[in-house]
Design a protein around this motif. Structure first.
Motif, PDB file in Angstrom:
ATOM      1  N   ASN B  72      26.046  33.553  35.709  1.00  0.00           N
ATOM      2  CA  ASN B  72      26.157  33.065  34.466  1.00  0.00           C
ATOM      3  C   ASN B  72      26.456  33.308  33.402  1.00  0.00           C
ATOM      4  O   ASN B  72      26.308  32.450  32.208  1.00  0.00           O
ATOM      5  N   GLN B 243      14.774  40.815  31.101  1.00  0.00           N
ATOM      6  CA  GLN B 243      15.340  39.861  31.645  1.00  0.00           C
ATOM      7  C   GLN B 243      16.104  38.908  30.560  1.00  0.00           C
ATOM      8  O   GLN B 243      16.951  38.487  29.920  1.00  0.00           O
ATOM      9  N   CYS B 244      15.216  38.592  29.350  1.00  0.00           N
ATOM     10  CA  CYS B 244      14.895  38.039  28.057  1.00  0.00           C
ATOM     11  C   CYS B 244      16.175  38.423  27.269  1.00  0.00           C
ATOM     12  O   CYS B 244      16.531  38.110  26.885  1.00  0.00           O
ATOM     13  N   MET B 245      16.250  40.019  27.277  1.00  0.00           N
ATOM     14  CA  MET B 245      16.838  40.460  26.404  1.00  0.00           C
ATOM     15  C   MET B 245      18.566  40.563  26.951  1.00  0.00           C
ATOM     16  O   MET B 245      19.570  39.900  25.463  1.00  0.00           O
ATOM     17  N   HIS B 247      19.544  37.882  28.415  1.00  0.00           N
ATOM     18  CA  HIS B 247      19.605  36.863  28.343  1.00  0.00           C
ATOM     19  C   HIS B 247      19.703  36.327  26.725  1.00  0.00           C
ATOM     20  O   HIS B 247      21.156  35.445  26.234  1.00  0.00           O
ATOM     21  N   GLY B 248      19.090  36.978  26.036  1.00  0.00           N
ATOM     22  CA  GLY B 248      19.373  36.761  24.608  1.00  0.00           C
ATOM     23  C   GLY B 248      21.092  37.239  23.566  1.00  0.00           C
ATOM     24  O   GLY B 248      21.436  36.306  23.052  1.00  0.00           O
ATOM     25  N   VAL B 249      21.445  38.444  24.679  1.00  0.00           N
ATOM     26  CA  VAL B 249      22.389  39.030  24.472  1.00  0.00           C
ATOM     27  C   VAL B 249      24.157  37.363  24.475  1.00  0.00           C
ATOM     28  O   VAL B 249      25.036  37.083  23.450  1.00  0.00           O
ATOM     29  N   ALA B 251      23.255  34.438  25.381  1.00  0.00           N
ATOM     30  CA  ALA B 251      23.077  32.788  24.583  1.00  0.00           C
ATOM     31  C   ALA B 251      23.218  33.347  23.612  1.00  0.00           C
ATOM     32  O   ALA B 251      23.674  32.078  22.705  1.00  0.00           O
ATOM     33  N   SER B 252      23.090  34.439  22.443  1.00  0.00           N
ATOM     34  CA  SER B 252      23.725  34.348  21.329  1.00  0.00           C
ATOM     35  C   SER B 252      24.835  33.926  21.162  1.00  0.00           C
ATOM     36  O   SER B 252      25.348  33.571  19.830  1.00  0.00           O
ATOM     37  N   ASN B 255      25.894  30.976  22.269  1.00  0.00           N
ATOM     38  CA  ASN B 255      25.535  29.430  20.868  1.00  0.00           C
ATOM     39  C   ASN B 255      26.653  29.738  19.236  1.00  0.00           C
ATOM     40  O   ASN B 255      27.032  28.685  19.134  1.00  0.00           O
ATOM     41  N   MET B 262      27.480  32.293  13.343  1.00  0.00           N
ATOM     42  CA  MET B 262      27.551  34.208  13.060  1.00  0.00           C
ATOM     43  C   MET B 262      26.274  34.175  14.768  1.00  0.00           C
ATOM     44  O   MET B 262      25.186  33.162  14.593  1.00  0.00           O
ATOM     45  N   PHE B 263      26.693  35.132  14.349  1.00  0.00           N
ATOM     46  CA  PHE B 263      26.030  36.088  15.512  1.00  0.00           C
ATOM     47  C   PHE B 263      25.822  37.186  15.167  1.00  0.00           C
ATOM     48  O   PHE B 263      26.457  38.351  14.561  1.00  0.00           O
ATOM     49  N   ILE B 264      24.993  38.272  15.325  1.00  0.00           N
ATOM     50  CA  ILE B 264      24.513  39.089  14.967  1.00  0.00           C
ATOM     51  C   ILE B 264      24.402  40.648  16.005  1.00  0.00           C
ATOM     52  O   ILE B 264      24.110  40.762  17.225  1.00  0.00           O
TER      53      ILE B 264
END
Lengths: 345, 345
Positions: B72, B243-245, B247-249, B251-252, B255, B262-264
């Motif tokens: 991914n 897993q979510c964390m 993905h979050g990195v 995906a942010s 995106n 912007m992303f943080i």
DNA sequence: TTGTCTCCCGTGGGGAGACAA
DNA sequence: TTGTCTCCCCACGGGAGACAA
């Protein structure tokens, strides 16, 4: 005796899956979770509500993220998912029990065998005591109800003038605790003395919190707690930002459905109701709560009596602008007596 | 005096952006961060290394996620980004300083004005003391170096037989602490007595940790700490799964680049090196570290002296199978003297 | 039966100077 | 100049029965 020094060196979370201990540990987990916990079983089908999941993350990060994210959410309001597996866990710092549930996107091809756990049911004996002010005072003595002490604790040698024994118990983190169990005072009563204060301090117990003891069939003793007031734990955003966390929730689900692989959600008995057992949901839908309906709900009372509240539904509104008219909707209820609370069907 | 009761009621993280306090608080943040911190400035361009970010999340969740995620990941190895804004923060429980950096995908259209902070530089006076065994013992007395006490603390009334004053100080969480400052003993010396133990206990300080005092130009006193041994904080997966964390990195970032928003990211002076100032990176690239190169690096010594180590590069290998031959690569270095460490250019 | 109080005693923590590195 | 020791004293915490709800 301070037994809490090595808590930090423990693995952060305990997976209760190993053979022999499994059943009794699972029992303890359930007692800690409380009577309102309705955990699904592996193989069962559940509905997963992304919105509920997102709301929990919002609350945990103290940020309102949903509105910022609006353009990117492209998920159904509810997703039917079979449960692949469940890991019962307990938060390291607070002893809050939760479960990690692996969910699979619903495909008729995959059949998950429903685990048959009806065969192995060793006798367990347990009791729960709501701690009094005296129990949690600096004097450090736990007063044990006589009936429970006789049922669950090893018998004392009553021929002694002051019967005394040392009890070594374990919690779900596998930490050991030692309590001196005596039978003294006038009139005589069962007490935990030495070691009790260390437990109270380490677990940060207060009056009203529940202390749980459970005896396995081989006589081993387990201890657990359930706090009076539930506090959602606010996770720090010092590792990843709140923005990342929300993205993660959505991305995990989207990814799971695109690639047909499992995703993991966290189920908190006292917080998250975004994983609902399929048949429970169907039952709930049969009750079409409309204006004027009588409404009843079970609720955790302050003393863990399963209080039942009832009232009249005075409004039905959509819970979120993202998903219109979904079944997870907010009911506005006029309560017969007491504190209002926001229920979801 | 126990000042730590209200720590939990504080907002979890402090954003140091408000007007008057801004500069002195920023100074304290920098001292707490240590001399090796190389924080970019708003408007500056940095390179963001997704891999480094992911590795930090892995470490923080104690799970190895990269391999599971392989199909991914579809990100460049490094992304040039201007810094939109920076919030200096401090972890609530550990007082570890970190920064939340808002990054923008690099587009030539957007010009972020470089903040001009050269005009406002009030005098600040500060000192740092490495705590001794005595300082952190149960006896609870901090011995203050004479020079520092005279420079940074309000003068005592030396006409008294035992000069004494109460100092009220604040930390970066805006918590107040009170220290009794006396001048006694034979020979006389400056001490913090009452209130010191509460501070040590609350901050969980140990011998070797650094205690920082900073005096603003209006005389207000701020305190901070820097721990001797850095420990990465392991975030619990009791809210969202590891897993979510991850993905979050991903995906942010994806995106942000898709929607040009912007992303943080979180910058930890002592942990994350996945946000590198542009010109620092360019400088580093000029040194082509190849087999046999002499290699030098600055390193945080145990006593925070900026130790410099040197050695010979004996190998260059790709750090991850995901990104071949990228500039963020691992060098295998044979050190001249001491402990090996894994550097990245 | 069991929650709270009070009494008692011992430990240990805070505050002081002594002494030496 | 400042790190560590020791001494001293008082406060507080634990362990016990008294007493009452």
């Amino acid at each position: 005796m301070k037994n809490n020094e090595d808590i930090n060196s423990q693995p952060e979370l305990l997976s209760i899956i190993d053979g022999t201990k499994s059943y009794i540990y699972e029992q303890l987990w359930n007692i800690c979770a409380g009577p309102l916990c309705d955990l699904p079983k592996p193989g069962e089908k559940v509905y997963y509500f992304p919105q509920g999941h997102i709301e929990l993350v919002e609350t945990s990060t103290r940020e309102v993220l949903l509105d910022e994210m609006r353009p990117n959410i492209n998920l159904p309001s509810k997703l039917p998912c079979p449960v692949i597996s469940i890991q019962l866990k307990m938060e390291k710092n607070t002893d809050e029990v939760y479960a990690q549930i692996s969910l699979m996107p619903d495909t008729t091809e995959v059949v998950i065998p429903i685990t048959n756990d009806g065969n192995r049911k060793p006798m367990v004996c347990s009791f729960t005591k709501a701690l009094t002010a005296s129990d949690t005072s600096t004097h450090g003595v736990l007063s044990l109800p006589k009936k429970h002490a006789l049922e669950c604790l090893p018998p004392l040698d009553m021929s002694q003038p002051v019967p005394t024994q040392e009890l070594v118990v374990k919690d779900l983190h596998d930490n050991q605790w030692t309590f001196k169990h005596t039978f003294r005072g006038t009139p005589r009563r069962h007490l935990f003395t030495t070691g009790w204060t260390a437990f109270v301090t380490s677990k940060k117990l207060a009056a009203g919190d529940n202390f749980i003891i459970l005896k396995g069939e081989n006589g081993e003793l387990l201890v657990g707690i359930r706090r009076a007031k539930y506090e959602i734990d606010h996770i720090p955003s010092s590792v990843i930002s709140a923005q990342c966390m929300l993205h993660g929730v959505i991305a995990s689900v989207v990814n799971a459905f695109n690639t047909n692989c499992m995703f993991i959600v966290v189920y908190k008995p006292r917080a998250s109701q975004f994983v609902v057992r399929y048949d429970k949901f169907v039952d709930a839908l049969k009750n079409k709560f409309n204006f004027g309906s009588r409404f009843k709900m079970r609720c955790e009372g302050e003393d863990f009596s399963e209080k039942r509240y009832s009232g009249i539904v005075i409004g039905v509104k959509d819970f979120s602008p993202h998903w219109k008219n979904l079944e997870w909707r907010s009911l506005q209820v006029q309560w017969d007596e007491v504190s209002p609370q926001k229920p979801s069907s």
